[in-house]
Design a protein around this motif. Sequence first.
Motif, short mmCIF file in Angstrom:
data_model
loop_
_atom_site.label_atom_id
_atom_site.label_comp_id
_atom_site.label_asym_id
_atom_site.label_seq_id
_atom_site.Cartn_x
_atom_site.Cartn_y
_atom_site.Cartn_z
N ARG A 1 -7.41 6.46 -4.12
CA ARG A 1 -7.64 5.17 -3.47
C ARG A 1 -8.06 4.17 -4.55
N ASN B 1 1.09 5.19 0.41
CA ASN B 1 0.25 6.18 1.08
C ASN B 1 0.87 7.57 1.16
N LYS B 2 2.01 7.78 0.51
CA LYS B 2 2.66 9.08 0.64
C LYS B 2 3.50 9.38 -0.60
N ARG C 1 -3.44 4.60 -1.23
CA ARG C 1 -4.26 5.19 -0.16
C ARG C 1 -3.66 6.55 0.14
N LEU C 2 -3.84 7.46 -0.80
CA LEU C 2 -3.29 8.80 -0.69
C LEU C 2 -4.36 9.75 -0.16
N ASP D 1 3.65 2.08 3.10
CA ASP D 1 3.46 2.36 4.52
C ASP D 1 4.59 1.80 5.40
N THR E 1 0.85 -1.18 0.00
CA THR E 1 0.00 0.00 0.00
C THR E 1 0.88 1.23 0.00
#
Length: 149
Positions: A31, A5-6, A45-46, A61, A3
Amino acid sequence: MLTFNKIQQFSSEAVINFTLNLCAEERTRSRHRFATEEGEIVCLRLPRGTVLQDSDILVDDTKKYLAKIIAKPEEVLTVYAEQNIDLIRAAYHLGNRHVPLEITTNYLRLSPDPVLRKMLETLNLKIKKETVPFQPQKGAYEHQLRHAH
């Protein structure tokens, strides 16, 4: 499943593990699940409202893996004019219709649309159908969205 996320600042020492070739519309999905060029299924999942740009680097993550975003070539209409004022007029009309638009000093670029093409032709603009990476202008509030989280 990995995932991401950044978004990470680019570093020449960074070791890129995965590449995501995404069209302009896919780069607006904060997403979503995508397959990397390496065949791995990854999840984004930003922060909501994130719009990825060509060459952005994503970190997972666990902070062990990096993915590079590549703007995938897609069909577009590239609009040219004899005079810049004609491009400005076209940008005004397209903006009134909230059309995602790549804006440069020499051309405008948008997704193919027969109605918009007809409108641009009535403005005496030159239109060329191409398959190239499409990088629409960021929204006026995009800077605030990316840094607000």
